[in-house]
Each structure stands twice: as C-alpha cells, then as structure tokens.
Design an enzyme around this catalytic site. Structure first.
Site, PDB file in Angstrom:
ATOM      1  N   PRO A 152       0.836  -1.171  -0.228  1.00  0.00           N
ATOM      2  CA  PRO A 152       0.087  -0.326   0.149  1.00  0.00           C
ATOM      3  C   PRO A 152       0.807   1.026   0.191  1.00  0.00           C
ATOM      4  O   PRO A 152       1.269   1.667   0.406  1.00  0.00           O
ATOM      5  CB  PRO A 152      -0.733  -0.433   1.066  1.00  0.00           C
ATOM      6  CG  PRO A 152      -0.698  -1.365   1.956  1.00  0.00           C
ATOM      7  CD  PRO A 152       0.579  -2.637   1.751  1.00  0.00           C
ATOM      8  N   GLU A 153       0.326   1.892  -1.410  1.00  0.00           N
ATOM      9  CA  GLU A 153       1.402   3.451  -1.343  1.00  0.00           C
ATOM     10  C   GLU A 153       0.408   4.655  -0.659  1.00  0.00           C
ATOM     11  O   GLU A 153      -0.856   4.429   0.263  1.00  0.00           O
ATOM     12  CB  GLU A 153       1.425   3.662  -2.787  1.00  0.00           C
ATOM     13  CG  GLU A 153       2.945   2.545  -2.748  1.00  0.00           C
ATOM     14  CD  GLU A 153       4.805   2.761  -2.033  1.00  0.00           C
ATOM     15  OE1 GLU A 153       4.825   3.718  -1.834  1.00  0.00           O
ATOM     16  OE2 GLU A 153       5.064   1.951  -2.638  1.00  0.00           O
TER      17      GLU A 153
END
Ligand SMILES: [Zn+2]
Length: 277
Positions: free
Chosen positions: A2-3
């Site tokens: 997850p960014e």
C-alpha cells in the site's frame, strides 16, 4: 505494497464513520511489526477523534494518546458495522459502538502502536525524518532544488527515500520522472531549478491522479491491492518495458521504447529518448 494514495483512500473510507465512536473491545492477534505498547484493555471506553494521515501512517487520536497505524507490505484496514470472527490474517480489531476497524495483514509487517501524542513518544520516533507531504504548499521546486543540492544519488533513489517528500513510492516515482522528462539515473545535484519545478508538479499530479482513481473505488474498499492494480492500468511507463513511449511531442509521438532497469533492487521504467539526464 500500500502506497500513500491507498493509505489516504483507506483513511477516507472510515474516518468519518468511526469519528466519535467509543471503544468497546480490542482484539489483538499475532505479533505485528511493533508491539501495541499499552495494555489493550486501557483503550476501552475511550472515544475516537479525527483520523489523519502523515506519510503512510494513520493517526487515530483517542481521549488519552492515540494509535499510529501502518499497513506495512500487505496490510488492509476495513471498517464494518458487523464484522465476523477474526480470520487467521486478522491481527487487530478495534470494536467500537459504530463498527469494527480490522487490520488484515498476512505478512505482518504492519503495526498498530499506541503513543501519548503524534509529536511525542513512539509516534514522534517513527515519523522522524519524513519529508514534506506532497500537497503541502511548502513542497515547491525551490524546496526540492535545495534538498537535492549536495546529493549525489540518482534522482529516483532520492525520491524513493522519502526524506525530501513522502509518497513517491516506486510506481509513482517512475511516473513522476516520466511526466517531468527526467532520466531516473540523473544525479540529484545535477537537476536545475526549472526541472525541479517540473518534477515537484509531476509528483503532485501523479499522486493526485492515483487519489482520484482510489476515490472512485472507495465504494468497495475491501481490496487495497485491486486499487493499486487499477492505477497501474493507467501507468504511462511503469510495467511497460518494450512498449512504445506514450509521450506526445509537438511533432508527433515520441519514437522511444520503454526500458526497464534495476536501481537499488527496485525496477525502474523510463523512456531513454524523452527522459533526459
Ligand atoms: Zn519517450
């Protein structure tokens, strides 16, 4: 992984619904990257304030201190009014009067950590050294230029490091450098002010595009990775090795072919024709 855009969309998916809720129970599963740092029972009956984000961390203020949450490599948060029993990969449940916030994290690099405040204790330690937020008005070409001065590493590495600006993860760094027309191997201190202005704008617009895409899938946010995949479909260089460059020049489409190289053990995609050193 997850960014920043996925983390921000996750925040938006539950922040409003959990705001003001009182904690009824806390269920802790297998150990995560860092310990909670407080007895889970001590959180019971405290109220949840407004959840905010800093970098890839979420901060959930409580009556006394708050919880700093990180999704690690494979974590996902889901908020539901009727959560079932925790499964084998569910390692943290915050049961409130308005629903249950659940952290599912198969690889357990994520964490939920109690801290007395955002700028004290564990939170201050974990957030120390983070660069500016990409949408902070202080993140300008001038700021970027000053920060890159004296750095000899490749610009892609400088962006990924997160000490200048947060959020430019691998995909987004490749996309922003493509948009700005800068070769990812360029030495950081060789990039002039005008190109820094372009790059700062490109980092912002790349992340804004991802946030927009994420927002449109907010309705069904059970799969954070599906959303990352969806952004990749719109990527202009990332994952496009061997394919023609998509940049439109005044005289027509760029004649380059996208190339894949490895920098610091991460894949970099770029166009050797229109991205200049
Ligand atoms: Zn090109």
């Amino acid at each position: 992984m997850p960014e920043l855009p996925e983390v921000e969309v996750t925040r938006q998916s539950f922040a409003g619904r959990i705001h003001g809720a009182r904690i009824h129970a806390v269920r802790v599963g297998k150990p995560l990257r860092w310990p909670l740092g407080v007895e889970p029972e001590s959180l019971i009956s405290q109220a949840v304030g407004e959840v905010t984000r800093r970098g890839k961390y979420l901060w959930m203020p409580l009556d006394r201190g708050g919880l700093l949450i990180h999704l690690g490599m494979s974590g996902a948060l889901a908020f539901s009014e009727r959560a079932g029993d925790p499964g084998p990969h569910d390692h943290f449940d915050l049961v409130t009067g308005q629903g249950t916030l659940r952290l599912t994290d198969p690889r357990r690099f994520g964490a939920v950590v109690w801290s007395p405040a955002l700028d004290a204790g564990a939170a201050a330690k974990l957030l120390a050294g983070l660069g500016l937020e990409p949408f902070d008005p202080a993140f300008t070409g001038k700021h970027l230029h000053a920060a890159l001065r004296g750095r000899r590493v490749a610009i892609k590495q400088a962006l990924l490091g997160g000490a200048i600006v947060v959020g430019a993860g691998n995909i987004y760094a490749c996309e922003a450098l493509f948009e700005a027309g800068i070769d990812p191997r360029t030495r950081s201190d060789r990039i002039g002010l005008a190109r820094c202005e372009r790059l700062a704008g490109a980092v912002r617009s790349t992340l804004a595009r991802a946030l927009e895409l994420g927002g449109s899938t907010l309705r069904n946010f059970s799969d954070a990775h599906g959303m990352a995949g969806q952004f990749q479909l719109q990527a202009r260089v990332y994952g496009r090795a061997g394919l023609p460059c998509l940049r439109l020049q005044p005289e027509g489409r760029c004649a380059g072919t996208i190339k894949r190289i490895v920098q610091g053990q991460r894949a970099t995609y770029f166009c050797p024709v229109c991205q200049r050193r």
